[in-house]
Design an enzyme around this catalytic site. Structure first.
Site, PDB file in Angstrom:
ATOM      1  N   HIS A 114      -2.221  -5.290   1.533  1.00 18.95           N
ATOM      2  CA  HIS A 114      -3.516  -5.961   1.324  1.00 18.95           C
ATOM      3  C   HIS A 114      -3.234  -7.401   0.940  1.00 18.95           C
ATOM      4  O   HIS A 114      -2.253  -7.685   0.249  1.00 18.95           O
ATOM      5  CB  HIS A 114      -4.308  -5.308   0.184  1.00 18.95           C
ATOM      6  CG  HIS A 114      -5.405  -6.199  -0.342  1.00 18.95           C
ATOM      7  ND1 HIS A 114      -6.625  -6.291   0.272  1.00 18.95           N
ATOM      8  CD2 HIS A 114      -5.427  -7.090  -1.363  1.00 18.95           C
ATOM      9  CE1 HIS A 114      -7.366  -7.198  -0.372  1.00 18.95           C
ATOM     10  NE2 HIS A 114      -6.657  -7.693  -1.376  1.00 18.95           N
ATOM     11  N   ASN A 152      -2.136   0.607   6.645  1.00 20.81           N
ATOM     12  CA  ASN A 152      -1.675  -0.666   7.223  1.00 20.81           C
ATOM     13  C   ASN A 152      -0.839  -1.535   6.279  1.00 20.81           C
ATOM     14  O   ASN A 152      -0.841  -2.759   6.382  1.00 20.81           O
ATOM     15  CB  ASN A 152      -2.854  -1.433   7.849  1.00 20.81           C
ATOM     16  CG  ASN A 152      -3.923  -1.802   6.846  1.00 20.81           C
ATOM     17  OD1 ASN A 152      -3.783  -1.540   5.659  1.00 20.81           O
ATOM     18  ND2 ASN A 152      -4.982  -2.441   7.314  1.00 20.81           N
ATOM     19  N   TYR A 185     -12.387  -2.263  -3.706  1.00 21.21           N
ATOM     20  CA  TYR A 185     -12.906  -2.445  -2.340  1.00 21.21           C
ATOM     21  C   TYR A 185     -14.437  -2.337  -2.288  1.00 21.21           C
ATOM     22  O   TYR A 185     -14.992  -1.966  -1.251  1.00 21.21           O
ATOM     23  CB  TYR A 185     -12.280  -1.421  -1.393  1.00 21.21           C
ATOM     24  CG  TYR A 185     -10.899  -1.802  -0.868  1.00 21.21           C
ATOM     25  CD1 TYR A 185     -10.730  -2.924  -0.040  1.00 21.21           C
ATOM     26  CD2 TYR A 185      -9.776  -1.047  -1.154  1.00 21.21           C
ATOM     27  CE1 TYR A 185      -9.479  -3.270   0.464  1.00 21.21           C
ATOM     28  CE2 TYR A 185      -8.511  -1.391  -0.650  1.00 21.21           C
ATOM     29  CZ  TYR A 185      -8.381  -2.500   0.153  1.00 21.21           C
ATOM     30  OH  TYR A 185      -7.156  -2.842   0.671  1.00 21.21           O
ATOM     31  N   LYS A 223       0.825  -1.213   0.000  1.00 23.10           N
ATOM     32  CA  LYS A 223       0.000   0.000   0.000  1.00 23.10           C
ATOM     33  C   LYS A 223       0.868   1.275   0.000  1.00 23.10           C
ATOM     34  O   LYS A 223       2.078   1.211   0.247  1.00 23.10           O
ATOM     35  CB  LYS A 223      -0.938  -0.038   1.215  1.00 23.10           C
ATOM     36  CG  LYS A 223      -1.994  -1.152   1.134  1.00 23.10           C
ATOM     37  CD  LYS A 223      -2.989  -1.055   2.298  1.00 23.10           C
ATOM     38  CE  LYS A 223      -4.068  -2.124   2.200  1.00 23.10           C
ATOM     39  NZ  LYS A 223      -5.070  -2.010   3.302  1.00 23.10           N
ATOM     40  N   GLU A 280      -9.862 -10.578  -7.490  1.00 30.20           N
ATOM     41  CA  GLU A 280      -8.865  -9.510  -7.341  1.00 30.20           C
ATOM     42  C   GLU A 280      -7.715  -9.668  -8.337  1.00 30.20           C
ATOM     43  O   GLU A 280      -7.202  -8.677  -8.865  1.00 30.20           O
ATOM     44  CB  GLU A 280      -8.339  -9.502  -5.908  1.00 30.20           C
ATOM     45  CG  GLU A 280      -9.414  -9.056  -4.919  1.00 30.20           C
ATOM     46  CD  GLU A 280      -8.986  -9.157  -3.464  1.00 30.20           C
ATOM     47  OE1 GLU A 280      -7.841  -9.587  -3.184  1.00 30.20           O
ATOM     48  OE2 GLU A 280      -9.799  -8.790  -2.595  1.00 30.20           O
TER      49      GLU A 280
HETATM   50  P1  RTP Z   1      -7.238  -5.543   3.240  1.00 32.43           P
HETATM   51  O1  RTP Z   1      -8.533  -5.891   2.536  1.00 32.43           O
HETATM   52  O2  RTP Z   1      -6.736  -4.164   2.868  1.00 32.43           O
HETATM   53  O3  RTP Z   1      -6.214  -6.617   3.040  1.00 32.43           O
HETATM   54  O4  RTP Z   1      -7.498  -5.493   4.824  1.00 32.43           O
HETATM   55  P2  RTP Z   1      -8.253  -6.573   5.707  1.00 32.43           P
HETATM   56  O5  RTP Z   1      -8.777  -7.688   4.846  1.00 32.43           O
HETATM   57  O6  RTP Z   1      -7.343  -6.926   6.818  1.00 32.43           O
HETATM   58  O7  RTP Z   1      -9.459  -5.713   6.281  1.00 32.43           O
HETATM   59  P3  RTP Z   1     -10.876  -5.391   5.614  1.00 32.43           P
HETATM   60  O8  RTP Z   1     -11.925  -5.698   6.615  1.00 32.43           O
HETATM   61  O9  RTP Z   1     -10.988  -6.016   4.249  1.00 32.43           O
HETATM   62  O10 RTP Z   1     -10.827  -3.811   5.449  1.00 32.43           O
HETATM   63  C1  RTP Z   1     -10.194  -3.190   4.351  1.00 32.43           C
HETATM   64  C2  RTP Z   1      -9.387  -2.006   4.847  1.00 32.43           C
HETATM   65  O11 RTP Z   1     -10.302  -1.032   5.366  1.00 32.43           O
HETATM   66  C3  RTP Z   1      -9.743  -0.408   6.506  1.00 32.43           C
HETATM   67  N1  RTP Z   1     -10.599  -0.600   7.670  1.00 32.43           N
HETATM   68  N2  RTP Z   1     -10.853   0.337   8.516  1.00 32.43           N
HETATM   69  N3  RTP Z   1     -11.823   1.807  10.721  1.00 32.43           N
HETATM   70  C4  RTP Z   1     -12.171   0.549  10.590  1.00 32.43           C
HETATM   71  O12 RTP Z   1     -12.874  -0.018  11.377  1.00 32.43           O
HETATM   72  C5  RTP Z   1     -11.655  -0.185   9.449  1.00 32.43           C
HETATM   73  N4  RTP Z   1     -11.914  -1.454   9.172  1.00 32.43           N
HETATM   74  C6  RTP Z   1     -11.229  -1.707   8.030  1.00 32.43           C
HETATM   75  C7  RTP Z   1      -8.385  -1.016   6.762  1.00 32.43           C
HETATM   76  O13 RTP Z   1      -7.393  -0.157   6.223  1.00 32.43           O
HETATM   77  C8  RTP Z   1      -8.441  -2.325   6.010  1.00 32.43           C
HETATM   78  O14 RTP Z   1      -7.167  -2.737   5.568  1.00 32.43           O
HETATM   79 MG    MG Z   2      -9.918  -7.328   3.109  1.00 34.34          MG
END
Ligand code: RTP
Ligand code: MG
Length: 141
Positions: A117, A114, A51, A11, A128
């Protein structure tokens, strides 16, 4: 476990820190191979489409803003159990909760910025990978 493919993104925060090499090194040391890669500066439309599952969440605008804030490295990783292996290497979404030694524990600042991804299921990985790469851009090894 059969060989699998997953989509990984370094990222904008991690690209800005010049941490691309250290992050890819972790994938390679864990037995994952890079079979496709490109740098992109995502448009708003590209980030929103990628997303789309989160479009109704309160954090969606911030997420799209962050993902378009600078260039990213998009890669396809291949290897045994690649989807779970990559998620394990990444660590929890919130770096404050990520296990020591994971990419997010070591490189991420916050839940918004973070570092990486990774696809979260075989269905996501298929969607994806096709979102960013044509079949002629993937080089099986
Ligand atoms: P990613 O898709 O980026 O790999 O991250 P992830 O699966 O660990 O988390 P996901 O639930 O898919 O969320 C995508 C991105 O959205 C942001 N996020 N912010 N503020 C919040 O509660 C929150 N929850 C998610 C994070 O940057 C996350 O990587
Ligand atoms: Mg995710």
């Amino acid at each position: 476990m059969a060989s699998q493919r997953t989509l990984s993104i370094v990222k904008p925060d991690a690209v800005a820190k010049n941490a691309i090499g250290e992050i890819i090194s972790r994938f390679e040391k864990a037995g994952l191979k890079v079979v496709a890669a490109k740098m992109l500066h995502l448009s708003k439309e590209q980030a929103e489409g990628f997303y789309a599952e989160h479009k109704d969440r309160g954090f969606f605008g911030d997420l799209v803003g962050f993902m378009t804030s600078g260039p990213v490295l998009v890669q396809v990783l291949e290897g045994d159990d690649a989807i779970v292996k990559n998620r394990d290497l990444m660590g929890a979404t919130n770096p404050q909760e990520a296990a020591p030694g994971t990419i997010r524990a070591d490189f991420a600042q916050s839940i918004d910025a973070n570092a990486v991804h990774g696809s979260d299921s075989p269905e996501s990985a298929e969607r994806e990978i096709a979102y960013f790469f044509g079949s002629d851009e993937i080089c099986p090894r």
